[in-house]
Enzyme design. Structure first.
Site, PDB file in Angstrom:
ATOM      1  N   LYS A  87       0.823  -1.208   0.000  1.00  0.00           N
ATOM      2  CA  LYS A  87       0.000   0.000   0.000  1.00  0.00           C
ATOM      3  C   LYS A  87       0.856   1.258   0.000  1.00  0.00           C
ATOM      4  O   LYS A  87       0.471   2.284  -0.579  1.00  0.00           O
ATOM      5  CB  LYS A  87      -0.951  -0.036   1.185  1.00  0.00           C
ATOM      6  N   LYS A 108      -8.244 -12.321  -7.455  1.00  0.00           N
ATOM      7  CA  LYS A 108      -9.492 -12.584  -6.777  1.00  0.00           C
ATOM      8  C   LYS A 108     -10.424 -11.384  -6.885  1.00  0.00           C
ATOM      9  O   LYS A 108     -10.003 -10.272  -7.196  1.00  0.00           O
ATOM     10  CB  LYS A 108      -9.242 -12.917  -5.305  1.00  0.00           C
ATOM     11  N   LYS A 118     -12.949  -5.163  -4.156  1.00  0.00           N
ATOM     12  CA  LYS A 118     -13.551  -3.850  -4.393  1.00  0.00           C
ATOM     13  C   LYS A 118     -12.619  -2.932  -5.186  1.00  0.00           C
ATOM     14  O   LYS A 118     -13.032  -2.271  -6.133  1.00  0.00           O
ATOM     15  CB  LYS A 118     -13.904  -3.187  -3.066  1.00  0.00           C
TER      16      LYS A 118
END
Length: 354
Positions: free
Chosen positions: A117, A219, A222
């Site tokens: 991140k 996968k 969102k």
């Protein structure tokens, strides 16, 4: 011993960063429903965790309401589970501060999720393991917020404040669960106590379920934009499935199945019958498969799962009085446990009244 405390404690939460999708349902929610009669289950909406991405306040508030309705619509019974909003438990925030006093900056910066991140936030493309130096030396206006760095501490507190026995997590969260166990051991060792136990992942039967997205890789998630949401209407859902990535089709009998097409077969196996999966597998093997027909059939099966849930979501979302009652009751019950833990942690750490 009352009924609630006589059962093993299960804790889990989902960040309030948008609607729940098919991956959330099969990977988590449908399994949570199976636990609610036999365990003391405490499920929360992680709005404090969501703050690490600096969401728009109105969107954050709406997302909390949406996920609450989706929890219940998917089958989580507020009478059988403690369902609450993370920020409604102020004890979590205080214990988060206290636990951070025993957490090292270095071990937080080395977590895989933080590195990933941080790279994304700063636009760093390097795969160097010395990401810490790149973050500290960053001279641009971009930044990595401290909440993202201490995410594992807050997750540990979410778990330890309830003295959880089990925490159902996916593979991407296993490192954070291991950190939770490490923090518990460190606290116990430092204060010469055995106060915290070490929670473990809930071992559901069978291999961990990975629900693929519609973009041909990875996968369903969102942030990837490859989701089928539980709230999607029929037209939107059909359009998404028909646009799912495939390939040019098998060129010879018994050809290997490409990853995008294998993803569709995986989705088909989740929602349809074995006979249907076999029919399309056989069609792929003999080169007669028509992806349009497969997608249409897949959409039909998914709609059988999601449309009833969508109807319940819309019904529940329209009942503000009921939702307020659920979270109020959930917060009261969650705080009973959290306040007791915080009081005892403060006492152990020497934070006492004079």
């Amino acid at each position: 011993m009352d009924k609630e405390t006589s059962k093993k404690v299960v804790v889990s939460g989902i960040r309030s960063t948008g609607n729940l999708h098919l991956g959330n349902y099969y990977g988590a929610l449908s399994k949570f429903v199976r636990l609610q009669d036999d365990y003391d289950c405490r499920y929360f909406i992680a709005d404090l965790h969501a703050l690490t991405t600096n969401p728009d306040p109105a969107s954050l508030h709406q997302s909390v309401k949406d996920i609450l309705a989706e929890y219940i619509a998917a089958g989580l019974d507020p009478e059988k589970n403690i369902i609450y909003v993370q920020s409604d438990i102020p004890e979590i925030s205080e214990m988060y501060l206290l636990m951070n006093m025993h957490v090292g900056i270095g071990e937080l910066m080395r977590t895989a999720s933080f590195k990933e991140k941080a790279r994304k936030a700063l636009g760093i493309t390097s795969d160097s393991d010395e990401i810490e130096k790149e973050i500290i030396g960053n001279q641009t206006n971009q930044r990595v917020n401290a909440g993202l760095l201490t995410y594992p501490t807050l997750m540990a507190v979410d778990i330890l404040i309830h003295k959880a026995d089990f925490v159902p997590v996916g593979k991407d969260q296993e490192q954070h669960l291991e950190l939770t166990r490490r923090f518990a051991r460190r606290f116990n060792s430092f204060y010469k106590t055995d106060y915290f136990g070490e929670p473990v992942n809930f071992n559901f039967e069978g291999a961990a379920l990975k629900v693929p997205g519609l973009d041909g890789s990875g996968k369903m998630g969102k942030s990837e934009g490859n989701c089928i949401y539980l709230i999607d209407d029929e037209k939107t859902l059909r359009k998404k499935v028909m646009r799912a990535v495939t390939d040019e089709g098998p060129q010879a009998p018994n050809s290997p199945v490409s990853q995008p097409v294998e993803n569709l077969f995986s989705l088909m196996s989740l929602v349809s019958t074995p006979d249907t999966v076999k029919y399309f597998r056989d069609a792929y093997a003999d080169c007669s498969i028509r992806y349009g027909d497969m997608k249409k059939q897949l959409a039909e099966y998914i709609l059988k799962v999601t449309l009833p849930i969508r109807e319940r979501i819309l019904d529940i979302k329209g009942n503000d009085e009921y939702l307020s009652k659920v979270v109020k009751n959930g917060a009261e019950r969650a705080r009973e446990h959290a306040s007791r833990t915080l009081k005892e942690v403060r006492e152990i750490m020497g934070i006492r009244k004079i």
